[in-house]
Enzyme design. Sequence first.
Site, short mmCIF file in Angstrom:
data_model
loop_
_atom_site.label_atom_id
_atom_site.label_comp_id
_atom_site.label_asym_id
_atom_site.label_seq_id
_atom_site.Cartn_x
_atom_site.Cartn_y
_atom_site.Cartn_z
N TYR A 11 0.92 -1.20 -0.08
CA TYR A 11 0.13 -0.28 0.10
C TYR A 11 0.92 1.28 0.00
O TYR A 11 1.83 1.20 0.66
CB TYR A 11 -0.87 0.00 1.30
CG TYR A 11 -1.66 1.23 1.45
CD1 TYR A 11 -3.16 1.38 0.95
CD2 TYR A 11 -1.15 2.23 2.11
CE1 TYR A 11 -3.53 2.37 1.00
CE2 TYR A 11 -2.03 3.49 2.13
CZ TYR A 11 -3.25 3.62 1.37
OH TYR A 11 -3.91 4.74 1.79
N GLU A 64 -3.35 7.40 -4.17
CA GLU A 64 -3.20 6.17 -3.27
C GLU A 64 -3.36 5.04 -4.38
O GLU A 64 -4.08 4.98 -5.30
CB GLU A 64 -4.62 5.81 -2.67
CG GLU A 64 -4.50 4.72 -1.91
CD GLU A 64 -6.07 4.65 -1.21
OE1 GLU A 64 -6.08 4.83 -0.10
OE2 GLU A 64 -6.93 4.12 -1.73
#
Lengths: 295, 377
Positions: free
Chosen positions: B101, B185
Amino acid sequence: MAIFLTKESKVLVQGMTGAEGMKHTRRMLEAGTDVVGGVNPRKAGKSVDFDGRAVPVFGSVADGIAATGADVTVVFVPPPFAKAAVMEAVDAGIGLAVVITEGIPVHDAVVFQAYAEKSETRIIGPNCPGLISPGQSNAGIIPADIATKPGRIGLVSKSGTLTYQLMYELREIGFSSAVGIGGDPVVGTTHIDCLAAFEADPDTELIVLIGEIGGDAEERAAAYIAEHVTKPVVGYIAGFTAPEGKTMGHAGAIVSGSSGTAEAKKKALEASGVRVGSTPSETARLVLDRIAITA
Amino acid sequence: MDLYEHQARDLFAEYGIAVPEAETVEFAREAALAAERLGGRVVVKAQVKTGGRGKAGGVKLAADPAAAELTARQILGMDIKGHTVRTVMLAQPVDIETEFYVSYVLDRAAGTFLAIASAEGGMDIEEVAATRPEAVARIPIDPAEGVTAAKAVEIAVAAQLPPETAPVLESLWQVLIREDALLVEVNPLVRTTDGRILALDGKVTLDDNAQFRQSRWGDEQQDPGADPLEAAAAAKGLNYVKLDGEVGIIGNGAGLVMSTLDVVAGCGARPANFLDIGGGASAQVMADGLSVILSDPDVKSVFVNVFGGITACDAVADGIVQALETVRLTKPLVVRLDGNNAARGRAILADRAHPLVEQVTTMDGAARQSAVLANAG
């Protein structure tokens, strides 16, 4: 006394010659603000007449400070040029920059706030109504005639109209200073900065703190109050009915996930001994009750 | 403003971040050919601006072009949390070895951007952050320096990501800066079994305030899943949010309008909307605002709450009177005017004496009255 702004403050207006700048410079002068100059590189050397008072226009903030000893600037410069205007003010060493401009890109605000942090300049805003010390000075767009009486309440708020509403409801008691810190995600002066200044201000007896959904500024203010504030604080939070994921008017007013809810903010404040009103008028009543006790 | 996944993907590719080969289609009959070009076997992904697509059945693997068409047909038109699927993205599947992530988000408290990265991507990152915060690295970025090659390595090391993810961190920062994004993101960022680093899915939120210098995203960004009244209000430049109650609410200033919603809710009715006419409202703005609210069939009463600061109450009253000429008022209107020129504003409305317009002098009293009228209506 008052916080950040007193009758001694000498105020420059960046963007004074624009429509908003002209309108609000006139209002600031009417409120007794010592507006010592405007800034506009293309109109340097000229002056603007406000009902018989000629206010000079300087080519830069630095020139304005050199000529007048100005220590405050109010920024009305449009969003595309606001970052440069604020950084110019910081470079010139101004003590306080009040950024009224709405709609400044967040990346610009991040850059100029970081820049100011490494300097002596305090920034209030952006996207704020400014601050007023009734009877002394008014830097920004708060209508001075709502509460003309200097008094014992210090007020700090994210919202312009709720600042006005509470000032109106508490006009009989009056304010030491009322500061609108702005509803953008990134602002210079915070609730905490104002709490600290009001705590240190001998003329402030009670503090009103107005918050709204989004971010965690109120939770942090609550923690600060528990640790550092001895004066009574009355709070109000707007946005209990705001749904998740929707921006409610202010760029920073959005509930994301489980964070930033009005309920969480209210709880945090109450846990720190702050009495929180459920409406603006109830908040004003809580203030009046408290003032009656201490009087 | 959020971008669709396929737009975020294109942006990543433009900035040199590797992404799976993909195509988007709006019609199921185009899906088979697209799948064929992508090698036959594809992942079909609903393009909606909301999370939870997978659980809603909006992401499916199709074994061959025929299956891709069938799957696209199932997913197109599907409703996911109120968003209708108008586009699907067909992407080449990849064999994942590890998921990571990475993101840059705004840290409001610090007034700067923060790198958030974890070697445990894919699953719910908030869950990981809550239960094992040590597994998530959070590193503030100095806006004057940005993310240099050295900073990217620092982030990767702190998050225990493999060194080959550092260039992705550097490029992703460029996306954030050059596109005026508030959030970028990648989740998951993956290492494939053949050793490639790919951005498998991503989210980009752009700053609406920066549109004056970011012209490439135009009106097509209006979310077609959005409420039609919100779209109509946006077209008129109104600051409007549709809610699901019965009391229409108009006021001046974001804080006061939010507060008005709360006070109405406290009186036992539900707000139907948030509508901020802003400072110095003109008659036209008032008329536009009223027409949007009155065209909402859920609205049973309307509450106009104005505290005149910069805004003068007589101007607002003039606006209401002019609006009554152009908008046929069919629902009761409760008006509270206070502050700047309130007496003149109240007199103007009293003179007009419209049978459906009622003035109440306090915010709490007006809220109560509009709630009563809504519950009776």
